[in-house]
Design a protein around this motif. Structure first.
Motif, PDB file in Angstrom:
ATOM      1  N   TYR A 148       0.830  -1.201   0.000  1.00 27.63           N
ATOM      2  CA  TYR A 148       0.000   0.000   0.000  1.00 27.63           C
ATOM      3  C   TYR A 148       0.871   1.261   0.000  1.00 27.63           C
ATOM      4  N   ARG A 149       1.963   1.196   0.785  1.00 27.08           N
ATOM      5  CA  ARG A 149       2.858   2.363   0.835  1.00 27.08           C
ATOM      6  C   ARG A 149       3.501   2.600  -0.527  1.00 27.08           C
ATOM      7  N   GLU A 150       3.907   1.518  -1.184  1.00 29.27           N
ATOM      8  CA  GLU A 150       4.517   1.662  -2.514  1.00 29.27           C
ATOM      9  C   GLU A 150       3.522   2.221  -3.527  1.00 29.27           C
ATOM     10  N   ALA A 151       2.231   1.938  -3.329  1.00 31.34           N
ATOM     11  CA  ALA A 151       1.204   2.470  -4.228  1.00 31.34           C
ATOM     12  C   ALA A 151       0.772   3.876  -3.832  1.00 31.34           C
ATOM     13  N   GLY A 152       1.316   4.376  -2.717  1.00 35.48           N
ATOM     14  CA  GLY A 152       0.993   5.730  -2.289  1.00 35.48           C
ATOM     15  C   GLY A 152      -0.283   5.837  -1.502  1.00 35.48           C
ATOM     16  N   ASN A 153      -0.797   4.727  -1.008  1.00 35.10           N
ATOM     17  CA  ASN A 153      -2.057   4.739  -0.266  1.00 35.10           C
ATOM     18  C   ASN A 153      -1.870   4.677   1.250  1.00 35.10           C
ATOM     19  N   LEU A 154      -0.616   4.774   1.712  1.00 34.63           N
ATOM     20  CA  LEU A 154      -0.337   4.666   3.151  1.00 34.63           C
ATOM     21  C   LEU A 154       0.790   5.626   3.504  1.00 34.63           C
ATOM     22  N   THR A 155       0.675   6.288   4.636  1.00 35.00           N
ATOM     23  CA  THR A 155       1.702   7.222   5.073  1.00 35.00           C
ATOM     24  C   THR A 155       2.883   6.465   5.684  1.00 35.00           C
ATOM     25  N   PRO A 156       4.063   7.061   5.737  1.00 40.24           N
ATOM     26  CA  PRO A 156       5.210   6.407   6.390  1.00 40.24           C
ATOM     27  C   PRO A 156       4.927   6.040   7.844  1.00 40.24           C
ATOM     28  N   ARG A 157       4.203   6.903   8.552  1.00 42.56           N
ATOM     29  CA  ARG A 157       3.891   6.614   9.954  1.00 42.56           C
ATOM     30  C   ARG A 157       3.029   5.368  10.069  1.00 42.56           C
ATOM     31  N   GLU A 158       2.022   5.247   9.238  1.00 40.14           N
ATOM     32  CA  GLU A 158       1.143   4.086   9.280  1.00 40.14           C
ATOM     33  C   GLU A 158       1.901   2.802   8.928  1.00 40.14           C
ATOM     34  N   LEU A 159       2.830   2.902   7.984  1.00 42.39           N
ATOM     35  CA  LEU A 159       3.641   1.738   7.634  1.00 42.39           C
ATOM     36  C   LEU A 159       4.531   1.322   8.806  1.00 42.39           C
ATOM     37  N   ALA A 160       5.120   2.324   9.486  1.00 47.80           N
ATOM     38  CA  ALA A 160       5.976   2.033  10.636  1.00 47.80           C
ATOM     39  C   ALA A 160       5.186   1.372  11.755  1.00 47.80           C
ATOM     40  N   LEU A 161       3.946   1.834  11.964  1.00 47.33           N
ATOM     41  CA  LEU A 161       3.105   1.225  12.997  1.00 47.33           C
ATOM     42  C   LEU A 161       2.786  -0.234  12.664  1.00 47.33           C
ATOM     43  N   GLU A 162       2.501  -0.502  11.384  1.00 45.93           N
ATOM     44  CA  GLU A 162       2.209  -1.874  10.965  1.00 45.93           C
ATOM     45  C   GLU A 162       3.413  -2.787  11.187  1.00 45.93           C
ATOM     46  N   ARG A 163       4.592  -2.293  10.831  1.00 42.10           N
ATOM     47  CA  ARG A 163       5.809  -3.097  11.012  1.00 42.10           C
ATOM     48  C   ARG A 163       6.128  -3.299  12.487  1.00 42.10           C
ATOM     49  N   ALA A 164       5.877  -2.288  13.293  1.00 44.64           N
ATOM     50  CA  ALA A 164       6.117  -2.420  14.741  1.00 44.64           C
ATOM     51  C   ALA A 164       5.167  -3.458  15.347  1.00 44.64           C
ATOM     52  N   ALA A 165       3.912  -3.419  14.902  1.00 49.49           N
ATOM     53  CA  ALA A 165       2.946  -4.402  15.408  1.00 49.49           C
ATOM     54  C   ALA A 165       3.343  -5.817  15.005  1.00 49.49           C
ATOM     55  N   ALA A 166       3.835  -5.962  13.769  1.00 47.70           N
ATOM     56  CA  ALA A 166       4.286  -7.277  13.317  1.00 47.70           C
ATOM     57  C   ALA A 166       5.477  -7.761  14.138  1.00 47.70           C
ATOM     58  N   SER A 167       6.375  -6.840  14.470  1.00 49.08           N
ATOM     59  CA  SER A 167       7.538  -7.209  15.288  1.00 49.08           C
ATOM     60  C   SER A 167       7.097  -7.634  16.691  1.00 49.08           C
ATOM     61  N   GLN A 168       6.104  -6.946  17.238  1.00 49.58           N
ATOM     62  CA  GLN A 168       5.609  -7.302  18.566  1.00 49.58           C
ATOM     63  C   GLN A 168       4.999  -8.703  18.572  1.00 49.58           C
ATOM     64  N   THR A 169       4.210  -8.996  17.552  1.00 44.08           N
ATOM     65  CA  THR A 169       3.612 -10.339  17.496  1.00 44.08           C
ATOM     66  C   THR A 169       4.680 -11.404  17.320  1.00 44.08           C
ATOM     67  N   ARG A 170       5.732 -11.093  16.574  1.00 45.55           N
ATOM     68  CA  ARG A 170       6.821 -12.051  16.394  1.00 45.55           C
ATOM     69  C   ARG A 170       7.556 -12.305  17.708  1.00 45.55           C
ATOM     70  N   LEU A 171       7.802 -11.237  18.474  1.00 50.63           N
ATOM     71  CA  LEU A 171       8.448 -11.391  19.776  1.00 50.63           C
ATOM     72  C   LEU A 171       7.575 -12.210  20.726  1.00 50.63           C
ATOM     73  N   ALA A 172       6.267 -11.933  20.699  1.00 50.49           N
ATOM     74  CA  ALA A 172       5.353 -12.696  21.558  1.00 50.49           C
ATOM     75  C   ALA A 172       5.356 -14.171  21.176  1.00 50.49           C
ATOM     76  N   ALA A 173       5.459 -14.464  19.879  1.00 50.57           N
ATOM     77  CA  ALA A 173       5.504 -15.858  19.429  1.00 50.57           C
ATOM     78  C   ALA A 173       6.783 -16.543  19.902  1.00 50.57           C
TER      79      ALA A 173
END
Length: 228
Positions: A162-187
């Motif tokens: 979505y970010r590459e298509a211009g439909n997502l802000t850098p902040r929103e992308l960073a939040l998504e990646r941070a959430a993914a990292s948190q779930t990975r750590l929890a796993a």
């Protein structure tokens, strides 16, 4: 029992190994886990051995000391006198008098020891069931966390597109990646907890963590009706 097994060409250790192989061939249940603990746990083996010592004390208390046979020969220096030979048998009358009391005390101590061994067996069995359920639950949580981490990774990958298509802000992308990292750590934490629970159960069962024994993938559903 040992002699019967030997007569059939099998040792006690062979029978024990066969039973363990049968029990771990399928996913363990609480009952099979307890059975393995009762025949394989080294702490319980030493507890069982104390019964043998207690039985020996009962046997010893029911016996008296061996009597002492004595022989004395008085050799006279005169030719017209015969040697005097005396036989004596000495036993402990104290042992005879206290035999019933000592037997009762020993039997009472042995009965108390049997109760203590029984209590220890019940305690170890309860501990085995507890760590069994802990491991199954930890394994189920780890599987759930792994699925959540997988979903988080997919969500982060989609956010990148979505970010590459211009439909997502850098902040929103960073939040998504941070959430993914948190779930990975929890796993990863859940996976470590499951391995620790497996190690604890293996110690109770006196099995190797690396052996190919398994438990069900998830805990059973709650019973329909609770015990009174």
């Amino acid at each position: 029992v040992d002699q019967l097994l030997v007569d059939r060409g099998r040792s006690v250790e062979d029978a024990k190994s066969d039973l363990l192989a049968t029990l771990i061939a399928t996913p363990l249940t609480p009952d099979s886990a307890v059975r393995i603990t009762l025949i394989n746990n080294p702490a319980l083996q030493s507890t069982y051995a104390s019964l043998g010592f207690g039985a020996a004390d009962v046997y010893e208390a029911g016996r008296i000391r061996n009597p002492v046979l004595g022989v004395s020969v008085l050799n006279s220096s005169r030719s017209d006198e015969r040697d005097q030979v005396t036989f004596g048998l000495v036993t402990s009358f104290t042992d005879l008098i206290t035999l019933p009391a000592r037997t009762r005390l020993a039997e009472g101590s042995f009965a108390a020891l049997q109760q203590a061994v029984g209590a220890e067996v019940l305690t170890v069995a309860a501990q085995t069931e507890k760590v069994y359920y802990d491991y199954v639950g930890a394994q189920q949580v780890a599987a759930l966390r792994a699925q959540i981490a997988k979903a988080g990774a997919l969500s982060a990958a989609l956010a990148t597109r979505y970010r590459e298509a211009g439909n997502l802000t850098p902040r929103e992308l960073a939040l998504e990646r941070a959430a993914a990292s948190q779930t990975r750590l929890a796993a990863l934490e859940a996976e470590a907890a499951a391995y620790a629970a497996r190690t604890t159960l293996a110690q109770m069962l006196s099995l190797s963590v690396a052996e190919h024994w398994t438990v069900p993938a998830q805990l059973p559903l709650p019973v329909a009706q609770e015990d009174e």
